[in-house]
Design a protein around this motif. Sequence first.
Motif, short mmCIF file in Angstrom:
data_model
loop_
_atom_site.label_atom_id
_atom_site.label_comp_id
_atom_site.label_asym_id
_atom_site.label_seq_id
_atom_site.Cartn_x
_atom_site.Cartn_y
_atom_site.Cartn_z
N UNK A 81 0.86 -1.44 0.10
CA UNK A 81 -0.08 0.09 -0.07
C UNK A 81 0.91 1.32 -0.09
N UNK A 82 2.01 1.13 0.28
CA UNK A 82 3.04 2.52 0.22
C UNK A 82 4.19 2.23 1.26
N UNK A 83 4.33 3.24 2.18
CA UNK A 83 5.53 3.17 3.08
C UNK A 83 5.12 3.77 4.48
N UNK A 84 5.76 2.99 5.49
CA UNK A 84 5.49 3.47 6.89
C UNK A 84 7.03 3.77 7.32
N UNK A 85 7.16 5.05 7.68
CA UNK A 85 8.24 5.67 8.22
C UNK A 85 8.05 6.44 9.63
N UNK A 86 9.14 5.73 10.61
CA UNK A 86 9.00 6.39 11.98
C UNK A 86 10.44 6.56 12.26
N UNK A 87 10.68 7.89 12.91
CA UNK A 87 11.89 8.10 13.51
C UNK A 87 11.74 8.82 15.02
N UNK A 88 12.70 8.33 16.02
CA UNK A 88 12.70 9.37 17.23
C UNK A 88 13.28 10.57 17.18
N UNK A 89 13.51 11.17 18.29
CA UNK A 89 13.87 12.57 18.01
C UNK A 89 14.97 13.00 19.21
N UNK A 90 15.11 11.95 19.76
CA UNK A 90 16.34 12.10 20.83
C UNK A 90 17.99 12.36 20.30
N UNK A 91 18.51 13.36 20.96
CA UNK A 91 19.86 13.62 20.56
C UNK A 91 20.65 13.95 21.64
N UNK A 92 21.70 13.14 21.84
CA UNK A 92 22.44 13.28 23.04
C UNK A 92 23.99 13.33 22.74
N UNK A 93 24.62 14.46 23.20
CA UNK A 93 26.11 14.50 23.05
C UNK A 93 26.68 14.62 24.56
N UNK A 94 26.25 13.74 25.55
CA UNK A 94 26.41 13.67 26.84
C UNK A 94 25.48 13.52 27.71
N UNK A 95 25.50 13.19 29.00
CA UNK A 95 24.57 12.95 30.06
C UNK A 95 23.82 14.10 30.08
N UNK A 96 24.11 15.28 30.10
CA UNK A 96 23.36 16.50 30.18
C UNK A 96 23.09 17.43 29.20
N UNK A 97 23.29 16.79 27.98
CA UNK A 97 23.09 17.44 26.70
C UNK A 97 22.20 16.81 25.54
N UNK A 98 21.01 16.71 26.06
CA UNK A 98 19.87 15.97 25.32
C UNK A 98 19.06 17.15 24.74
N UNK A 99 18.78 16.89 23.48
CA UNK A 99 17.86 17.53 22.65
C UNK A 99 16.82 16.85 21.75
N UNK A 100 15.91 17.65 21.23
CA UNK A 100 14.98 17.11 20.33
C UNK A 100 15.33 17.60 19.04
N UNK A 101 15.64 16.53 18.09
CA UNK A 101 16.06 16.95 16.71
C UNK A 101 15.09 15.82 15.68
N UNK A 102 14.75 16.77 14.60
CA UNK A 102 14.11 15.75 13.65
C UNK A 102 15.13 14.86 12.90
N UNK A 103 14.65 13.56 12.93
CA UNK A 103 15.61 12.57 12.38
C UNK A 103 14.89 12.09 10.87
N UNK A 104 13.55 12.55 10.74
CA UNK A 104 12.72 12.39 9.45
C UNK A 104 12.52 13.51 8.72
N UNK A 105 13.16 13.74 7.55
CA UNK A 105 13.09 14.75 6.67
C UNK A 105 12.29 14.56 5.41
N UNK A 106 11.61 15.53 4.82
CA UNK A 106 11.00 15.27 3.56
C UNK A 106 11.73 16.38 2.71
N UNK A 107 12.05 16.21 1.60
CA UNK A 107 12.44 17.02 0.54
C UNK A 107 11.42 17.95 0.14
N UNK A 108 11.80 19.07 -0.61
CA UNK A 108 10.55 20.00 -0.90
C UNK A 108 9.82 19.14 -1.65
N UNK A 109 8.41 19.95 -1.53
CA UNK A 109 7.22 19.31 -2.25
C UNK A 109 7.54 19.54 -3.68
N UNK A 110 7.07 18.24 -4.60
CA UNK A 110 7.23 18.23 -6.04
C UNK A 110 6.03 17.43 -6.41
#
Length: 249
Positions: free
Chosen positions: A11-40
């Motif tokens: 039927x198509x595609x199912x894509x899923x990604x989390x958003x956690x990024x960490x550069x150390x115990x106290x450096x945790x951020x939310x970052x998009x890991x699923x990106x769509x290219x511009x509309x065409x």
Amino acid sequence: MTYCLGILLEDGLLLASDSRSNAGFDQIAEVNKLSLMPFAPDRLIALQSAGNLATTQAVITMLREAFGGGDPALDLKACRTMYEVTQIVGEQLRVAIAHDGAFVTPYANPGASFLVSGQIAGQPPRLFEIYSAGNFVEATDRAPFLQIGETKYGKPILDRALTRSSSLAEAAKLAMLSFDATIRSNLSVGLPLDVLLYRADSFSGANLVTVRSNDPYWVALREGYSAGLQGLIDGLPSPPKAWQPISRG
């Protein structure tokens, strides 16, 4: 660490990604890991990324800025097939690592990986996994899902229940349970989740949703699955007598 999942369905595609990024115990951020290219109107192209964040963002930014520009080495809008799209992404990953790798290596691993998926008009949806070396493999009927990042915890339920003929709704349910297992077992993966249900030939990313901890469906699914598992375990037979420890008089 992160966890990204791509599922290729009839039927198509199912894509899923989390958003956690960490550069150390106290450096945790939310970052998009699923990106769509511009509309065409004749294509939908999605990139999911894991690994060194600077590397993956460099690749994605370069490809976004080049989209529609006509450069045959960079323009994903000019590609005739998803195979060509994946070749370009793999080559740009090599370029980014070669450019920054020597400077980054003393401090971190510059490597990264991608899931590249989508559809170009006149062709079926396709799904690829790109390794740090820039080479790649494609999902098939026998292996309809690909994972990058923290993959081991969420794989068993997919192996047991997912097929190429699963509906988008069924795949979404299994994907959420796969992420639930991963989040429970690994602190480097976390919400929110970005989930795209792409129906073949729609060329639309409108069904991209963000799942947060208070999402009613997420809460109901986790609680129902936990209760169901406990009930199943309670109903299974106990070990035979020969397995039971011998009591001491």
